[in-house]
Design a protein around this motif. Structure first.
Motif, PDB file in Angstrom:
ATOM      1  N   MET A  76      -7.868 -94.776  29.361  1.00  0.00           N
ATOM      2  CA  MET A  76      -7.710 -93.815  29.060  1.00  0.00           C
ATOM      3  C   MET A  76      -6.797 -93.784  27.567  1.00  0.00           C
ATOM      4  SD  MET A  76      -8.359 -90.191  30.698  1.00  0.00           S
ATOM      5  CE  MET A  76      -8.504 -88.782  29.223  1.00  0.00           C
ATOM      6  N   ASP A  77      -6.063 -94.653  27.264  1.00  0.00           N
ATOM      7  CA  ASP A  77      -5.314 -94.399  26.369  1.00  0.00           C
ATOM      8  C   ASP A  77      -5.700 -95.498  25.409  1.00  0.00           C
ATOM      9  OD1 ASP A  77      -3.079 -92.535  26.666  1.00  0.00           O
ATOM     10  OD2 ASP A  77      -1.911 -93.860  27.400  1.00  0.00           O
ATOM     11  N   LEU A  78      -6.125 -97.460  26.529  1.00  0.00           N
ATOM     12  CA  LEU A  78      -6.846 -98.289  25.599  1.00  0.00           C
ATOM     13  C   LEU A  78      -7.663 -97.873  25.267  1.00  0.00           C
ATOM     14  CD1 LEU A  78      -6.509-101.045  25.683  1.00  0.00           C
ATOM     15  CD2 LEU A  78      -7.316-101.558  28.142  1.00  0.00           C
ATOM     16  N   PHE A 132      -9.163 -98.457  21.462  1.00  0.00           N
ATOM     17  CA  PHE A 132     -10.552 -99.367  21.427  1.00  0.00           C
ATOM     18  C   PHE A 132     -11.381 -98.606  19.834  1.00  0.00           C
ATOM     19  CE2 PHE A 132     -10.038-101.533  25.115  1.00  0.00           C
ATOM     20  CZ  PHE A 132      -9.510-103.095  24.655  1.00  0.00           C
ATOM     21  N   LEU A 133     -11.831 -97.374  20.502  1.00  0.00           N
ATOM     22  CA  LEU A 133     -11.906 -96.220  19.647  1.00  0.00           C
ATOM     23  C   LEU A 133     -11.945 -96.235  17.742  1.00  0.00           C
ATOM     24  CD1 LEU A 133     -12.609 -93.135  21.928  1.00  0.00           C
ATOM     25  CD2 LEU A 133     -14.106 -94.885  20.722  1.00  0.00           C
ATOM     26  N   GLN A 134     -10.392 -96.292  17.684  1.00  0.00           N
ATOM     27  CA  GLN A 134      -9.854 -96.418  16.656  1.00  0.00           C
ATOM     28  C   GLN A 134      -9.927 -97.655  15.822  1.00  0.00           C
ATOM     29  OE1 GLN A 134      -5.792 -94.795  15.945  1.00  0.00           O
ATOM     30  NE2 GLN A 134      -6.061 -92.990  18.021  1.00  0.00           N
ATOM     31  N   SER A 135      -9.741 -98.869  16.331  1.00  0.00           N
ATOM     32  CA  SER A 135     -10.592-100.266  16.198  1.00  0.00           C
ATOM     33  C   SER A 135     -12.083-100.228  15.872  1.00  0.00           C
ATOM     34  CB  SER A 135      -9.826-101.342  17.339  1.00  0.00           C
ATOM     35  OG  SER A 135      -7.974-100.705  16.670  1.00  0.00           O
ATOM     36  N   GLN A 136     -12.596 -99.422  16.139  1.00  0.00           N
ATOM     37  CA  GLN A 136     -14.091 -99.700  15.494  1.00  0.00           C
ATOM     38  C   GLN A 136     -14.087-100.321  16.815  1.00  0.00           C
ATOM     39  OE1 GLN A 136     -15.635 -97.433  14.139  1.00  0.00           O
ATOM     40  NE2 GLN A 136     -13.313 -97.026  13.384  1.00  0.00           N
ATOM     41  N   LEU A 177     -13.793 -88.377  25.905  1.00  0.00           N
ATOM     42  CA  LEU A 177     -13.522 -89.693  25.423  1.00  0.00           C
ATOM     43  C   LEU A 177     -15.381 -90.559  25.602  1.00  0.00           C
ATOM     44  CD1 LEU A 177     -10.023 -91.117  25.600  1.00  0.00           C
ATOM     45  CD2 LEU A 177     -11.181 -90.562  23.616  1.00  0.00           C
ATOM     46  N   ARG A 178     -15.218 -90.503  26.533  1.00  0.00           N
ATOM     47  CA  ARG A 178     -17.328 -91.186  26.731  1.00  0.00           C
ATOM     48  C   ARG A 178     -18.213 -90.405  25.060  1.00  0.00           C
ATOM     49  NH1 ARG A 178     -19.330 -91.545  32.087  1.00  0.00           N
ATOM     50  NH2 ARG A 178     -20.133 -93.220  32.046  1.00  0.00           N
ATOM     51  N   THR A 233     -21.591 -91.404  20.882  1.00  0.00           N
ATOM     52  CA  THR A 233     -22.180 -91.380  19.139  1.00  0.00           C
ATOM     53  C   THR A 233     -21.633 -92.402  18.586  1.00  0.00           C
ATOM     54  OG1 THR A 233     -21.090 -89.041  19.970  1.00  0.00           O
ATOM     55  CG2 THR A 233     -21.293 -89.696  18.004  1.00  0.00           C
ATOM     56  N   ALA A 234     -20.677 -93.003  18.497  1.00  0.00           N
ATOM     57  CA  ALA A 234     -20.403 -94.848  17.870  1.00  0.00           C
ATOM     58  C   ALA A 234     -21.195 -95.627  17.875  1.00  0.00           C
ATOM     59  CB  ALA A 234     -18.594 -94.998  18.260  1.00  0.00           C
ATOM     60  N   LEU A 235     -21.821 -95.091  19.108  1.00  0.00           N
ATOM     61  CA  LEU A 235     -22.587 -96.679  19.944  1.00  0.00           C
ATOM     62  C   LEU A 235     -24.512 -95.812  19.136  1.00  0.00           C
ATOM     63  CD1 LEU A 235     -21.299 -97.703  23.335  1.00  0.00           C
ATOM     64  CD2 LEU A 235     -21.785 -99.107  20.654  1.00  0.00           C
TER      65      LEU A 235
END
Length: 648
Positions: A583-585, A589-593, A618-619, A624-626
């Motif tokens: 989850m941390d990783l 990754f989310l913050q790094s787009q 987080l999923r 949403t980002a995808l």
């Protein structure tokens, strides 16, 4: 052709038949080690204030050695000697977490090669082969380690098992492995402090809880002997019962064990029950050692004599042969963990010499309590014992090494009452120039009491003991480390950071101290200093999951996404089945787009922890980002449902 074929078949089967005949005549071997068992607190050894009927039975049915000695007052070290027949300075397991070298074959390895089925059942995590005792499991078909994740916060099953539980586990294995020959090692840890005997022994020994624990361990042994009786395995078995070391009980001001080499912690009971009732009821006063156990078992199993061990078979003694007295050496490196001098000793011809900054010499015949130090450097007996001790040290194949134990395992050490930090670092060229443990034993008792009080959920009692210890020695790194951790648990993070900074200054090479300091600094919101402390810790010990995870979170908060990802990836590598690490990783990754990479980590985390609502939240962010809004809504709904189920 038929005749030739039959002859060939007979020739092929001959080795098999010989092997079967050899193994069928070999006795079952049951090795019972009882932790922290003083010889003079056993009924058949003369203590009329305690009842130990199982040990009494073995004394009647076997050979009792009244003068048996262990070479070490530390559990994992003493057991390594029992299982290899070697002194600690030769097998090298002189500290917690030091692996037993593959060149030193264990009793189980040797008997397994002889066709034995082998199993070990341990009563404390200090003998767990995945952490504090690596290598002791070699040769065992089954080694009953503790679970990686404790099923309960209680000490039971987390760091210790009751003797009855250990015995039941051994019985279940034996019930499914009925064909012999078998080697079964059963380790009963109960007499080790804290002394908390279960009913009815708590009431029967209300004022003597140590004896209550011994009586309970004896009852577990009795349960095991009755199991062997019911299955017809007792009579022809070789049963060895031995204490791994004793207990100070305040003698020489040592409350527990590990620091000194007096008989209070080195004299142990040793009983050998032979197959078929041979030599039943014999009592032998010869000086013997726990290193003699392995050669004795090998002799009984038909192995040829060997001079590779520090111990020698006991058979000549009960057969009445005249043999030279066996030297009984002792050694402890445990004082090094406090920054004090290690000790070495030798017991021979009724005398004992202890090599220390202030050496000691005792006439044991006139002074069995070792109370009158007769040391004089010119004394001929002193010179002889010192020379013999030096000769034994020259024989050592493996130098003593400091165990670097993972921080998570250090917590187990503290729970068991042992100092849970890296051994002390020192610039002193000779150990004899370090402080003499005799001058520091009161400090060790205070620290030990504090560790047990902390483990027992009594922080005020722990703090009081540590504050006394600080007054006694303001420069003691172990005391400052423990005090800093108490302050951390109490939520006084800034004070904890200050205390732990003092400890680190005294022990700059202690990776655990740097980790604890980093944790306190992080809670104090001093992120740059916390980062530096954790980097220092990882330079000393790279494979620390907790340090990697916390350092990654600090980098994330400081906006260094690449460094955060590096630390989280290392954490996932160290513990791939840890959902929080993934989850941390994913957050990094989310913050790094990089939502696709985040989703891959979260899919794995969902398989590891399907009930974790945070994973689903987080999923939803990743979907949403995808641009996969439908899947994002489903993940959000799943998270809400999981949180509702967990709500009180």
């Amino acid at each position: 052709m038929r005749l030739r074929g039959r002859l060939l078949l007979i020739l092929l089967l001959l080795p098999v038949a010989a092997f079967a005949a050899e193994t069928s005549s070999a006795p079952d071997v049951f090795l019972i080690t009882i932790d922290t068992l003083r010889a003079d607190h056993v009924e058949c050894y003369g203590d009329s204030n305690i009842r130990t009927p199982a040990l009494n039975r073995l004394c009647r049915d076997g050979v009792r050695f009244s003068r048996a000695f262990t070479p070490s007052p530390i559990t994992n070290t003493s057991h390594a000697s029992i299982l290899t027949g070697l002194n600690p300075s030769r097998h090298g397991v002189t500290d917690f977490g030091v692996p037993l070298a593959a060149s030193h074959r264990t009793l189980a390895e040797r008997l397994k090669a002889k066709g034995y089925h082998t199993a070990a059942f341990i009563g404390a995590i200090i003998l767990d082969s995945t952490g504090l005792a690596p290598g002791l499991d070699r040769g065992f078909d089954f080694y009953d380690n503790f679970p990686a994740t404790a099923p309960t916060a209680s000490r039971w099953e987390r760091v210790e098992r009751r003797g009855g539980d250990v015995v039941r586990r051994a019985e279940r294995w034996l019930a499914t492995h009925r064909a012999g020959p078998r080697l079964v090692w059963v380790h009963l840890y109960d007499p080790h402090d804290p002394y908390e005997p279960p009913a009815p022994f708590d009431a029967q020994y209300r004022d003597r809880p140590y004896d209550g624990e011994i009586a309970y361990a004896d009852s577990a042994l009795g349960q095991f002997l009755r199991f062997l009786d019911r299955n017809g395995w007792y009579g022809n078995a070789l049963i060895v019962v031995v204490g791994d070391h004793g207990e100070g009980l305040g003698e020489h001001q040592e409350e527990t064990h590990g620091i000194f080499l007096y008989d209070s912690t080195l004299h142990v009971p040793l009983i050998v029950k032979l197959p078929g009732g041979q030599s039943a009821g014999e009592e032998l006063g010869n000086q013997v050692r726990t290193t003699d156990i392995l050669p004795t078992v090998l002799d009984a199993a038909g192995f040829p004599a060997s001079a590779e061990f520090d111990g020698t078979p006991l058979q000549p003694l009960w057969k009445g042969r005249a043999v030279a007295e066996r030297l009984a050496p002792g050694e402890t490196d445990y004082p090094l963990r406090f920054g004090w001098a290690p000790l070495r000793s030798l017991r021979a011809e009724g005398y004992k010499f202890i090599e220390a900054p202030r050496p000691e010499f005792y006439d044991l015949r006139a002074d069995s309590g070792e109370l009158r130090n007769l040391y004089e450097p010119w004394n001929e007996r002193v010179r002889k014992l010192r020379a013999q001790l030096a000769e034994l040290r020259v024989r050592a194949e493996v130098p003593g090494s400091a165990g670097r134990v993972p921080p998570a395992t250090l917590e187990h050490l503290r729970a068991l009452g042992y100092l849970g930090t890296d051994p002390g670092q020192t610039e002193v060229p000779e150990p004899s120039l370090l402080p003499d443990p005799k001058d520091k034993i009161v400090l060790q008792n205070l620290l030990h009491s504090a560790m047990l009080a902390d483990e027992g959920g009594r922080p005020a009692e722990a703090r009081a003991a540590l504050e006394k210890a600080v007054l006694a020695d303001p420069k003691s790194a172990p005391v400052l480390l423990q005090l800093g951790q108490i302050e951390f648990k109490e939520g006084n993070y800034e004070r904890a950071a200050g205390t732990l900074a003092q400890a680190r200054a005294l022990r700059p090479q202690d990776s655990a101290a740097a980790l604890y300091h980093g944790q306190a600094l992080e809670r104090s919101r001093n992120l740059p200093a916390a980062r530096d402390a954790l980097e220092d810790s990882l330079r000393l010990t790279p494979g620390q999951f907790a340090a990697r995870q916390l350092l990654g979170r600090i980098y994330l908060r400081m906006g260094n996404l690449k460094a955060a990802q590096d630390q989280f990836e290392a954490a996932v590598f160290l513990e791939p089945k840890n959902a929080e690490a993934r989850m941390d990783l994913a957050r990094a990754f989310l913050q790094s787009q990089r939502p696709a990479d985040a989703l891959a980590q979260l899919t794995a985390a969902a398989q590891i922890a399907p009930g974790n609502a945070g994973v689903q939240e987080l999923r939803a962010q990743a979907y949403t980002a995808l641009g996969q809004d439908d899947l994002a809504r489903k993940a959000s709904a799943r998270a809400a449902l999981l949180r509702k189920r967990k709500a009180p």
